[in-house]
Design a protein around this motif. Structure first.
Motif, PDB file in Angstrom:
ATOM      1  N   MET A   1     -35.052  27.070  95.264  1.00  9.89           N
ATOM      2  CA  MET A   1     -35.605  25.992  94.462  1.00  9.89           C
ATOM      3  C   MET A   1     -36.946  26.464  93.897  1.00  9.89           C
ATOM      4  O   MET A   1     -37.808  26.902  94.641  1.00  9.89           O
ATOM      5  CB  MET A   1     -35.768  24.754  95.344  1.00  9.89           C
ATOM      6  CG  MET A   1     -36.189  23.538  94.582  1.00  9.89           C
ATOM      7  SD  MET A   1     -36.274  22.045  95.595  1.00  9.89           S
ATOM      8  CE  MET A   1     -34.629  21.418  95.392  1.00  9.89           C
ATOM      9  N   ASP A   2     -37.111  26.349  92.594  1.00 11.81           N
ATOM     10  CA  ASP A   2     -38.346  26.799  91.952  1.00 11.81           C
ATOM     11  C   ASP A   2     -39.397  25.686  91.925  1.00 11.81           C
ATOM     12  O   ASP A   2     -39.122  24.539  92.273  1.00 11.81           O
ATOM     13  CB  ASP A   2     -38.063  27.327  90.544  1.00 11.81           C
ATOM     14  CG  ASP A   2     -37.561  26.242  89.600  1.00 11.81           C
ATOM     15  OD1 ASP A   2     -37.193  25.160  90.073  1.00 11.81           O
ATOM     16  OD2 ASP A   2     -37.544  26.499  88.387  1.00 11.81           O
ATOM     17  N   SER A   3     -40.599  26.052  91.502  1.00 17.10           N
ATOM     18  CA  SER A   3     -41.711  25.088  91.533  1.00 17.10           C
ATOM     19  C   SER A   3     -41.489  23.905  90.595  1.00 17.10           C
ATOM     20  O   SER A   3     -41.915  22.787  90.896  1.00 17.10           O
ATOM     21  CB  SER A   3     -43.027  25.792  91.201  1.00 17.10           C
ATOM     22  OG  SER A   3     -42.977  26.340  89.901  1.00 17.10           O
ATOM     23  N   LEU A   4     -40.815  24.123  89.468  1.00 17.46           N
ATOM     24  CA  LEU A   4     -40.532  22.999  88.561  1.00 17.46           C
ATOM     25  C   LEU A   4     -39.584  21.997  89.208  1.00 17.46           C
ATOM     26  O   LEU A   4     -39.765  20.784  89.074  1.00 17.46           O
ATOM     27  CB  LEU A   4     -39.942  23.503  87.240  1.00 17.46           C
ATOM     28  CG  LEU A   4     -40.889  24.240  86.313  1.00 17.46           C
ATOM     29  CD1 LEU A   4     -40.150  24.748  85.083  1.00 17.46           C
ATOM     30  CD2 LEU A   4     -42.049  23.351  85.905  1.00 17.46           C
ATOM     31  N   SER A   5     -38.586  22.491  89.900  1.00 13.97           N
ATOM     32  CA  SER A   5     -37.648  21.591  90.590  1.00 13.97           C
ATOM     33  C   SER A   5     -38.348  20.792  91.681  1.00 13.97           C
ATOM     34  O   SER A   5     -38.107  19.591  91.833  1.00 13.97           O
ATOM     35  CB  SER A   5     -36.492  22.389  91.195  1.00 13.97           C
ATOM     36  OG  SER A   5     -35.751  23.023  90.192  1.00 13.97           O
ATOM     37  N   VAL A   6     -39.200  21.454  92.425  1.00 15.45           N
ATOM     38  CA  VAL A   6     -39.953  20.755  93.480  1.00 15.45           C
ATOM     39  C   VAL A   6     -40.847  19.686  92.859  1.00 15.45           C
ATOM     40  O   VAL A   6     -40.901  18.544  93.342  1.00 15.45           O
ATOM     41  CB  VAL A   6     -40.780  21.751  94.322  1.00 15.45           C
ATOM     42  CG1 VAL A   6     -41.729  21.019  95.261  1.00 15.45           C
ATOM     43  CG2 VAL A   6     -39.862  22.678  95.104  1.00 15.45           C
TER      44      VAL A   6
ATOM     45  N   TYR B   1     -48.748  18.881  87.079  1.00 18.09           N
ATOM     46  CA  TYR B   1     -48.258  20.264  87.106  1.00 18.09           C
ATOM     47  C   TYR B   1     -47.141  20.450  86.079  1.00 18.09           C
ATOM     48  O   TYR B   1     -47.107  21.443  85.346  1.00 18.09           O
ATOM     49  CB  TYR B   1     -47.760  20.640  88.508  1.00 18.09           C
ATOM     50  CG  TYR B   1     -47.059  21.971  88.512  1.00 18.09           C
ATOM     51  CD1 TYR B   1     -47.796  23.151  88.415  1.00 18.09           C
ATOM     52  CD2 TYR B   1     -45.672  22.053  88.578  1.00 18.09           C
ATOM     53  CE1 TYR B   1     -47.165  24.380  88.386  1.00 18.09           C
ATOM     54  CE2 TYR B   1     -45.032  23.276  88.558  1.00 18.09           C
ATOM     55  CZ  TYR B   1     -45.780  24.436  88.454  1.00 18.09           C
ATOM     56  OH  TYR B   1     -45.146  25.650  88.424  1.00 18.09           O
TER      57      TYR B   1
ATOM     58  N   ALA C   1     -46.779  22.964  82.970  1.00 20.90           N
ATOM     59  CA  ALA C   1     -45.695  23.946  82.955  1.00 20.90           C
ATOM     60  C   ALA C   1     -44.697  23.762  81.818  1.00 20.90           C
ATOM     61  O   ALA C   1     -43.988  24.701  81.469  1.00 20.90           O
ATOM     62  CB  ALA C   1     -44.960  23.913  84.290  1.00 20.90           C
TER      63      ALA C   1
END
Length: 165
Positions: A1-6, A69, A73
């Motif tokens: 899971m990437d930071s955008l998904s989180v 964030y 992004a």
């Protein structure tokens, strides 16, 4: 899971959880004590406020931070997500600058038998409780609006990616 998904996972649900908590307090909890004496209703609101702060403050900060964030992004959704970030944080400012005087007065009443008796006689406690409920609906609407904007931005960015490929 990437930071955008989180960030998406944190931003949208936490805004709706904060809103739902406020709606529940305004619709289900506080109106039930309008008919109770101030010795019951004022301490009850104090408990709702203290417990609510323990849930709402972190939830609003998490949602706002995650939306901020995402605004950083995802440049094509920056304005929408920045607005969502602000909207999910606004309930905290609204509490501080609009609601706090009434809340503090209810807390003072909850700590004094003489104030409770006075509040029962002149109906002040019920007025303060009703004002709190109305103002709390505003907080719920702000958080909900932030969640809806974040959801819209997410949906729009997913739609764009599908058509880009």
């Amino acid at each position: 899971m990437d930071s955008l998904s989180v960030a998406r996972f944190l931003s949208i649900p936490s805004a709706f959880l904060v809103s739902g908590y406020s709606i529940a307090a305004s619709q289900m909890a506080v109106p039930l004590v309008y008919e109770q004496p101030a010795s019951v209703s004022a301490p009850f609101l104090r408990g709702v406020f203290v417990r609510g702060a323990a849930f709402v403050v972190p939830g609003a900060i998490i949602s706002s931070s995650a939306s901020a964030y995402l605004a950083y992004a995802i440049p094509e959704r920056r304005t929408t997500l920045a607005t969502a970030s602000i909207l999910t944080l606004l309930p905290l400012a609204f509490t501080r600058f609009v609601m706090m005087k009434g809340i503090q007065h209810l807390i003072e009443i909850s700590e004094s038998a003489a104030e409770q008796q006075k509040g029962d006689q002149n109906g002040e406690v019920v007025q303060l409780l009703k004002a709190w409920v109305a103002q709390n609906w505003v907080r719920a609407a702000l958080a909900f609006s932030g969640g809806m904007l974040a959801l819209y931005a997410y949906h729009s960015s997913v739609e764009r990616r599908v058509y880009r490929y």
